[in-house]
Design a protein around this motif. Structure first.
Motif, PDB file in Angstrom:
ATOM      1  N   ARG A  76      22.906  35.887  44.890  1.00 36.74           N
ATOM      2  CA  ARG A  76      22.669  35.045  45.830  1.00 36.74           C
ATOM      3  C   ARG A  76      24.212  34.933  45.670  1.00 36.74           C
ATOM      4  O   ARG A  76      24.752  35.338  44.921  1.00 36.74           O
ATOM      5  N   GLY A  77      24.392  34.347  46.256  1.00 33.39           N
ATOM      6  CA  GLY A  77      26.311  34.242  46.372  1.00 33.39           C
ATOM      7  C   GLY A  77      26.661  33.385  45.336  1.00 33.39           C
ATOM      8  O   GLY A  77      27.885  33.697  45.080  1.00 33.39           O
ATOM      9  N   LYS A  78      26.090  32.041  44.934  1.00 36.08           N
ATOM     10  CA  LYS A  78      27.029  31.214  43.605  1.00 36.08           C
ATOM     11  C   LYS A  78      26.395  31.919  42.472  1.00 36.08           C
ATOM     12  O   LYS A  78      27.297  31.693  41.300  1.00 36.08           O
ATOM     13  N   VAL A  79      26.435  33.141  42.285  1.00 33.39           N
ATOM     14  CA  VAL A  79      26.233  34.132  41.319  1.00 33.39           C
ATOM     15  C   VAL A  79      28.442  33.915  40.919  1.00 33.39           C
ATOM     16  O   VAL A  79      28.431  34.445  39.661  1.00 33.39           O
ATOM     17  N   VAL A  80      28.728  34.692  42.290  1.00 38.85           N
ATOM     18  CA  VAL A  80      30.110  34.987  42.576  1.00 38.85           C
ATOM     19  C   VAL A  80      30.659  33.974  42.359  1.00 38.85           C
ATOM     20  O   VAL A  80      30.426  33.159  43.793  1.00 38.85           O
ATOM     21  N   ASP A  81      31.844  33.535  41.883  1.00 40.81           N
ATOM     22  CA  ASP A  81      32.585  32.379  41.934  1.00 40.81           C
ATOM     23  C   ASP A  81      33.669  33.113  43.121  1.00 40.81           C
ATOM     24  O   ASP A  81      34.881  33.122  43.349  1.00 40.81           O
ATOM     25  N   GLU A  82      33.607  32.642  44.385  1.00 39.75           N
ATOM     26  CA  GLU A  82      34.156  32.648  45.602  1.00 39.75           C
ATOM     27  C   GLU A  82      35.814  32.916  45.706  1.00 39.75           C
ATOM     28  O   GLU A  82      36.228  33.298  46.376  1.00 39.75           O
ATOM     29  N   ALA A  83      35.997  31.904  45.527  1.00 41.37           N
ATOM     30  CA  ALA A  83      37.482  31.251  45.229  1.00 41.37           C
ATOM     31  C   ALA A  83      38.513  32.297  44.121  1.00 41.37           C
ATOM     32  O   ALA A  83      39.043  32.430  44.374  1.00 41.37           O
ATOM     33  N   ALA A  84      37.354  32.247  42.876  1.00 40.11           N
ATOM     34  CA  ALA A  84      38.549  33.412  41.949  1.00 40.11           C
ATOM     35  C   ALA A  84      38.042  34.751  42.551  1.00 40.11           C
ATOM     36  O   ALA A  84      39.044  35.568  42.334  1.00 40.11           O
ATOM     37  N   LEU A  85      37.195  35.316  43.835  1.00 39.91           N
ATOM     38  CA  LEU A  85      36.871  37.049  44.340  1.00 39.91           C
ATOM     39  C   LEU A  85      38.141  36.504  44.975  1.00 39.91           C
ATOM     40  O   LEU A  85      39.222  37.963  45.320  1.00 39.91           O
ATOM     41  N   ILE A  86      38.312  35.726  46.333  1.00 44.33           N
ATOM     42  CA  ILE A  86      40.017  35.893  47.217  1.00 44.33           C
ATOM     43  C   ILE A  86      40.733  35.673  46.117  1.00 44.33           C
ATOM     44  O   ILE A  86      41.385  36.887  47.267  1.00 44.33           O
ATOM     45  N   ALA A  87      41.337  35.478  44.987  1.00 42.04           N
ATOM     46  CA  ALA A  87      41.959  35.219  44.388  1.00 42.04           C
ATOM     47  C   ALA A  87      42.335  36.918  43.679  1.00 42.04           C
ATOM     48  O   ALA A  87      43.757  36.923  43.484  1.00 42.04           O
ATOM     49  N   ALA A  88      41.240  37.548  43.862  1.00 43.72           N
ATOM     50  CA  ALA A  88      41.452  38.095  42.713  1.00 43.72           C
ATOM     51  C   ALA A  88      42.050  39.804  43.908  1.00 43.72           C
ATOM     52  O   ALA A  88      42.261  40.345  43.674  1.00 43.72           O
ATOM     53  N   LEU A  89      41.296  39.509  45.107  1.00 44.64           N
ATOM     54  CA  LEU A  89      41.568  40.433  46.425  1.00 44.64           C
ATOM     55  C   LEU A  89      42.911  40.461  46.398  1.00 44.64           C
ATOM     56  O   LEU A  89      43.518  41.095  47.071  1.00 44.64           O
ATOM     57  N   ASN A  90      43.396  38.836  47.089  1.00 41.19           N
ATOM     58  CA  ASN A  90      44.326  38.418  47.264  1.00 41.19           C
ATOM     59  C   ASN A  90      45.698  39.012  46.100  1.00 41.19           C
ATOM     60  O   ASN A  90      46.756  39.850  46.770  1.00 41.19           O
ATOM     61  N   GLU A  91      45.581  39.736  45.144  1.00 45.51           N
ATOM     62  CA  GLU A  91      46.422  39.703  44.242  1.00 45.51           C
ATOM     63  C   GLU A  91      46.478  41.609  43.666  1.00 45.51           C
ATOM     64  O   GLU A  91      46.585  41.790  42.122  1.00 45.51           O
ATOM     65  N   GLY A  92      45.091  42.124  44.584  1.00 43.99           N
ATOM     66  CA  GLY A  92      44.850  43.370  44.341  1.00 43.99           C
ATOM     67  C   GLY A  92      43.793  44.332  42.863  1.00 43.99           C
ATOM     68  O   GLY A  92      44.536  45.131  42.196  1.00 43.99           O
TER      69      GLY A  92
END
Length: 326
Positions: free
Chosen positions: A237-253
């Protein structure tokens, strides 16, 4: 006198015909503002409710005094108020098992497509940008022989693990509330705590249900523990993951990529940064979306509904205490 059933969302004619033989059926192939009042009126005399993507709240339940059973064409029921249904003596049925293998296929498709950059490179070809030798900047990653971490070793998690261990020689780690000795013996899987799983896994696949405890269980702290080359796969389910944190982690490598079949809000916004990232493969929640599986899910949901309304035990009762009380 025939009991009354409300059907929500599209259903094949053969399943509808079977229901109409036994019950008075009110059929809503779509549900929105224009027919919401018709739906509520139908619920006032309904003994059963069946469909996909059901959303039931206390206000609707108050309008449905005769409701005995809800049969959802899904495994998950986080959108339904289970405690309230149980309190009112309303049986909830779902459709596990029949979608296990198909959903695991989707999970492994995401593993393969993210690791080998399938979508990105297929687009390169389609757009006419394949003009020479594919060199290091466009290389992907191997899947075989890597470490596969499964968060939630239920039916679907186990099916993904089998594909990895038996098909690709992957080492399987898993985090689960209880040990799975049979799977450990079959696959050589190792149960470990979440921190160890995140630190060692090349692919982290989420298959837990959404609950108060699992909401945002994968967030900024988790991403810091993962390898910068690791890939997150979410078929839960999407809400198991903090999507904002995922975006930040991907942006920061902090991550090598993500394969997502689910999102915090669905449909995902076209403006989401995730959709602009070449190392993200995004699917429209298609885990069980095959002709064969959706037909099997509908058939099972219909069978559950019929059995329950006939006073018999359905194959898949979520709140079995309602049956015991009767």
């Amino acid at each position: 006198m025939k009991q009354r059933v409300v059907v929500v969302r599209r259903m094949d004619e053969d399943h509808l015909a079977r229901l109409r033989q036994l019950f008075h059926v009110n059929y809503f192939d779509t549900l929105g503002r224009d027919n919401q009042q018709d739906y509520i009126r139908a619920m006032r005399s309904a003994h059963g409710l069946i469909g996909g993507k059901l959303v039931i709240n206390r206000e609707i339940l108050d309008e449905a005094p005769h409701l005995k059973v809800i049969s959802t064409i899904s495994v998950g029921y986080d959108n339904l108020p289970l405690d309230e249904l149980t309190r009112r003596g309303i049986l909830l049925c779902n459709t596990p098992d029949v979608l296990t293998e198909t959903t695991a296929d989707t999970g492994f498709a995401l593993i393969m497509s993210t690791a080998r950059r399938v979508v990105e490179l297929a687009d390169l070809v389609k757009l006419g940008n394949w003009v020479g030798h594919i060199d290091k900047p466009l290389y992907g990653r191997d899947v075989h022989g890597k470490v596969l971490g499964i968060i939630g070793m239920g039916r679907i998690g186990a099916a993904v693990a089998r594909r990895g261990a038996l098909g690709f020689g992957m080492r399987v780690l898993y985090s689960n509330s209880s040990p799975k000795p049979a799977l450990e013996k079959e696959l050589g899987a190792l149960r470990c705590d979440m921190d160890e799983l995140l630190a060692q896994s090349d692919f982290v696949c989420i298959t837990v249900p959404l609950t108060a405890e699992t909401h945002h269980m994968i967030g900024a702290a988790a991403f810091l523990k993962m390898k910068p080359s690791s890939i997150l796969i979410n078929i839960a389910r999407g809400k198991v993951v903090d999507e904002a944190a995922l975006i930040a982690a991907l942006n920061e490598g902090q991550l090598g990529g993500a394969g997502l079949d689910v999102f915090e809000e669905e449909p995902v916004s076209a403006e989401s940064p995730l959709l602009q990232m070449p190392n993200v493969v995004a699917l429209p929640h298609i885990g069980s979306a095959t002709h064969e599986t959706r037909a099997a899910m509908a058939k099972l949901a219909v069978e559950n509904l019929i059995l329950a309304l006939q006073g018999k035990s359905p194959r898949n009762a979520v709140n079995e205490q309602v049956l015991l009380a009767k």
